[in-house]
Design a protein around this motif. Structure first.
Motif, PDB file in Angstrom:
ATOM      1  N   VAL A  12       0.850  -1.193   0.000  1.00  0.00           N
ATOM      2  CA  VAL A  12       0.000   0.000   0.000  1.00  0.00           C
ATOM      3  C   VAL A  12       0.886   1.244   0.000  1.00  0.00           C
ATOM      4  CG1 VAL A  12      -1.678   1.354   1.322  1.00  0.00           C
ATOM      5  CG2 VAL A  12      -1.998  -1.115   1.068  1.00  0.00           C
ATOM      6  N   GLY A  13       1.914   1.238   0.831  1.00  0.00           N
ATOM      7  CA  GLY A  13       2.836   2.370   0.872  1.00  0.00           C
ATOM      8  C   GLY A  13       3.519   2.615  -0.458  1.00  0.00           C
ATOM      9  N   ALA A  14       3.898   1.548  -1.133  1.00  0.00           N
ATOM     10  CA  ALA A  14       4.536   1.677  -2.446  1.00  0.00           C
ATOM     11  C   ALA A  14       3.570   2.285  -3.458  1.00  0.00           C
ATOM     12  CB  ALA A  14       5.040   0.320  -2.932  1.00  0.00           C
ATOM     13  N   LYS A  15       2.299   1.927  -3.351  1.00  0.00           N
ATOM     14  CA  LYS A  15       1.303   2.504  -4.254  1.00  0.00           C
ATOM     15  C   LYS A  15       1.123   3.997  -3.976  1.00  0.00           C
ATOM     16  CE  LYS A  15      -1.166  -1.805  -5.024  1.00  0.00           C
ATOM     17  NZ  LYS A  15      -1.103  -1.921  -6.471  1.00  0.00           N
ATOM     18  N   ILE A  16       1.138   4.375  -2.708  1.00  0.00           N
ATOM     19  CA  ILE A  16       1.047   5.798  -2.365  1.00  0.00           C
ATOM     20  C   ILE A  16       2.238   6.547  -2.958  1.00  0.00           C
ATOM     21  CG2 ILE A  16       1.148   7.477  -0.466  1.00  0.00           C
ATOM     22  CD1 ILE A  16      -0.385   5.332   1.238  1.00  0.00           C
ATOM     23  N   ALA A  17       3.440   6.011  -2.765  1.00  0.00           N
ATOM     24  CA  ALA A  17       4.647   6.645  -3.300  1.00  0.00           C
ATOM     25  C   ALA A  17       4.597   6.726  -4.829  1.00  0.00           C
ATOM     26  CB  ALA A  17       5.891   5.886  -2.853  1.00  0.00           C
ATOM     27  N   TYR A  18       4.127   5.657  -5.471  1.00  0.00           N
ATOM     28  CA  TYR A  18       4.016   5.633  -6.943  1.00  0.00           C
ATOM     29  C   TYR A  18       3.111   6.752  -7.420  1.00  0.00           C
ATOM     30  CZ  TYR A  18       2.352   4.177 -11.531  1.00  0.00           C
ATOM     31  OH  TYR A  18       1.998   4.156 -12.857  1.00  0.00           O
ATOM     32  N   TRP A  19       1.896   6.803  -6.884  1.00  0.00           N
ATOM     33  CA  TRP A  19       0.933   7.807  -7.334  1.00  0.00           C
ATOM     34  C   TRP A  19       1.388   9.224  -6.986  1.00  0.00           C
ATOM     35  CZ3 TRP A  19      -2.386   7.254 -10.993  1.00  0.00           C
ATOM     36  CH2 TRP A  19      -2.880   5.984 -11.287  1.00  0.00           C
ATOM     37  N   ARG A  20       2.011   9.391  -5.837  1.00  0.00           N
ATOM     38  CA  ARG A  20       2.522  10.708  -5.461  1.00  0.00           C
ATOM     39  C   ARG A  20       3.564  11.167  -6.483  1.00  0.00           C
ATOM     40  NH1 ARG A  20       7.035  11.959  -3.415  1.00  0.00           N
ATOM     41  NH2 ARG A  20       7.534   9.930  -2.514  1.00  0.00           N
ATOM     42  N   THR A  21       4.455  10.263  -6.873  1.00  0.00           N
ATOM     43  CA  THR A  21       5.494  10.580  -7.852  1.00  0.00           C
ATOM     44  C   THR A  21       4.888  10.877  -9.215  1.00  0.00           C
ATOM     45  OG1 THR A  21       7.051   9.195  -6.634  1.00  0.00           O
ATOM     46  CG2 THR A  21       7.619   9.731  -8.919  1.00  0.00           C
ATOM     47  N   ALA A  28       6.410  16.250   1.215  1.00  0.00           N
ATOM     48  CA  ALA A  28       5.987  17.483   1.898  1.00  0.00           C
ATOM     49  C   ALA A  28       4.716  18.048   1.261  1.00  0.00           C
ATOM     50  CB  ALA A  28       7.108  18.515   1.872  1.00  0.00           C
ATOM     51  N   ASP A  29       4.636  17.998  -0.073  1.00  0.00           N
ATOM     52  CA  ASP A  29       3.424  18.463  -0.762  1.00  0.00           C
ATOM     53  C   ASP A  29       2.209  17.655  -0.329  1.00  0.00           C
ATOM     54  OD1 ASP A  29       4.951  20.286  -2.320  1.00  0.00           O
ATOM     55  OD2 ASP A  29       5.161  18.821  -3.961  1.00  0.00           O
ATOM     56  N   LEU A  30       2.359  16.325  -0.351  1.00  0.00           N
ATOM     57  CA  LEU A  30       1.248  15.453   0.016  1.00  0.00           C
ATOM     58  C   LEU A  30       0.861  15.662   1.474  1.00  0.00           C
ATOM     59  CD1 LEU A  30      -0.763  13.312  -0.858  1.00  0.00           C
ATOM     60  CD2 LEU A  30       0.974  11.569  -0.356  1.00  0.00           C
ATOM     61  N   ALA A  64      -6.351  13.525  -2.109  1.00  0.00           N
ATOM     62  CA  ALA A  64      -5.255  14.461  -2.339  1.00  0.00           C
ATOM     63  C   ALA A  64      -4.537  14.167  -3.657  1.00  0.00           C
ATOM     64  CB  ALA A  64      -4.265  14.411  -1.178  1.00  0.00           C
ATOM     65  N   LEU A  65      -4.447  12.884  -3.998  1.00  0.00           N
ATOM     66  CA  LEU A  65      -3.791  12.474  -5.237  1.00  0.00           C
ATOM     67  C   LEU A  65      -4.719  12.532  -6.445  1.00  0.00           C
ATOM     68  CD1 LEU A  65      -1.797   9.422  -3.840  1.00  0.00           C
ATOM     69  CD2 LEU A  65      -0.867  11.662  -4.491  1.00  0.00           C
ATOM     70  N   LYS A  66      -6.007  12.804  -6.172  1.00  0.00           N
ATOM     71  CA  LYS A  66      -7.034  12.867  -7.218  1.00  0.00           C
ATOM     72  C   LYS A  66      -7.156  11.538  -7.971  1.00  0.00           C
ATOM     73  CE  LYS A  66      -6.838  17.878  -7.938  1.00  0.00           C
ATOM     74  NZ  LYS A  66      -6.321  18.289  -6.709  1.00  0.00           N
ATOM     75  N   ILE A  67      -7.185  10.456  -7.169  1.00  0.00           N
ATOM     76  CA  ILE A  67      -7.406   9.118  -7.722  1.00  0.00           C
ATOM     77  C   ILE A  67      -8.522   8.458  -6.918  1.00  0.00           C
ATOM     78  CG2 ILE A  67      -5.029   8.825  -8.535  1.00  0.00           C
ATOM     79  CD1 ILE A  67      -4.517   7.029  -6.075  1.00  0.00           C
ATOM     80  N   ASP A  68      -9.122   7.428  -7.488  1.00  0.00           N
ATOM     81  CA  ASP A  68     -10.120   6.650  -6.758  1.00  0.00           C
ATOM     82  C   ASP A  68      -9.392   5.834  -5.694  1.00  0.00           C
ATOM     83  OD1 ASP A  68     -12.228   7.561  -8.340  1.00  0.00           O
ATOM     84  OD2 ASP A  68     -11.991   5.920  -9.778  1.00  0.00           O
ATOM     85  N   PHE A  69      -9.909   5.828  -4.463  1.00  0.00           N
ATOM     86  CA  PHE A  69      -9.186   5.152  -3.386  1.00  0.00           C
ATOM     87  C   PHE A  69      -8.944   3.662  -3.626  1.00  0.00           C
ATOM     88  CE2 PHE A  69     -13.386   4.338  -1.612  1.00  0.00           C
ATOM     89  CZ  PHE A  69     -13.240   3.111  -0.996  1.00  0.00           C
ATOM     90  N   PRO A  70      -9.800   2.944  -4.387  1.00  0.00           N
ATOM     91  CA  PRO A  70      -9.470   1.535  -4.646  1.00  0.00           C
ATOM     92  C   PRO A  70      -8.143   1.346  -5.390  1.00  0.00           C
ATOM     93  CG  PRO A  70     -11.793   1.911  -5.075  1.00  0.00           C
ATOM     94  CD  PRO A  70     -11.162   3.263  -4.864  1.00  0.00           C
ATOM     95  N   GLU A  71      -7.636   2.386  -6.060  1.00  0.00           N
ATOM     96  CA  GLU A  71      -6.331   2.279  -6.724  1.00  0.00           C
ATOM     97  C   GLU A  71      -5.230   1.935  -5.719  1.00  0.00           C
ATOM     98  OE1 GLU A  71      -5.519   2.339  -9.904  1.00  0.00           O
ATOM     99  OE2 GLU A  71      -7.516   2.858 -10.617  1.00  0.00           O
TER     100      GLU A  71
END
Length: 89
Positions: A12-21, A28-30, A64-71
């Protein structure tokens, strides 16, 4: 069959980092957008957030990432296979 919770949290953390990037944001932005601290974002991305990520946090981050949370919660079969912990017989 048991599930390796730490592996799930790391994925899950890797997916957050992926989408943030992908969205061109720094941690800091997120953090600023979500209201979480940068340390919290870092811990979430590393899968080290108190061994737990609330659904509320997932939804806030996805918004915040403007994605659907199931992503952030969708896993391929190979990803899910990594969770399985073989218990001794």
């Amino acid at each position: 069959m048991s599930v390796d919770k730490n592996m799930v949290l790391r994925q899950v953390g890797a997916k957050i980092a992926y989408w943030r990037t992908i969205k061109g944001l720094t941690q800091a932005d997120l953090a600023k957008i979500t209201g979480f601290s940068k340390t919290t974002i870092s811990k979430l991305e590393c899968g080290n957030y108190n061994e737990n990520i609330s659904l509320s946090h997932i939804i806030d981050i996805a918004d915040a990432l403007k994605i659907d949370f199931p992503e952030l919660l969708h896993f391929s079969v190979p990803e899910r296979d990594m969770w399985i912990v073989n218990e001794p017989e």
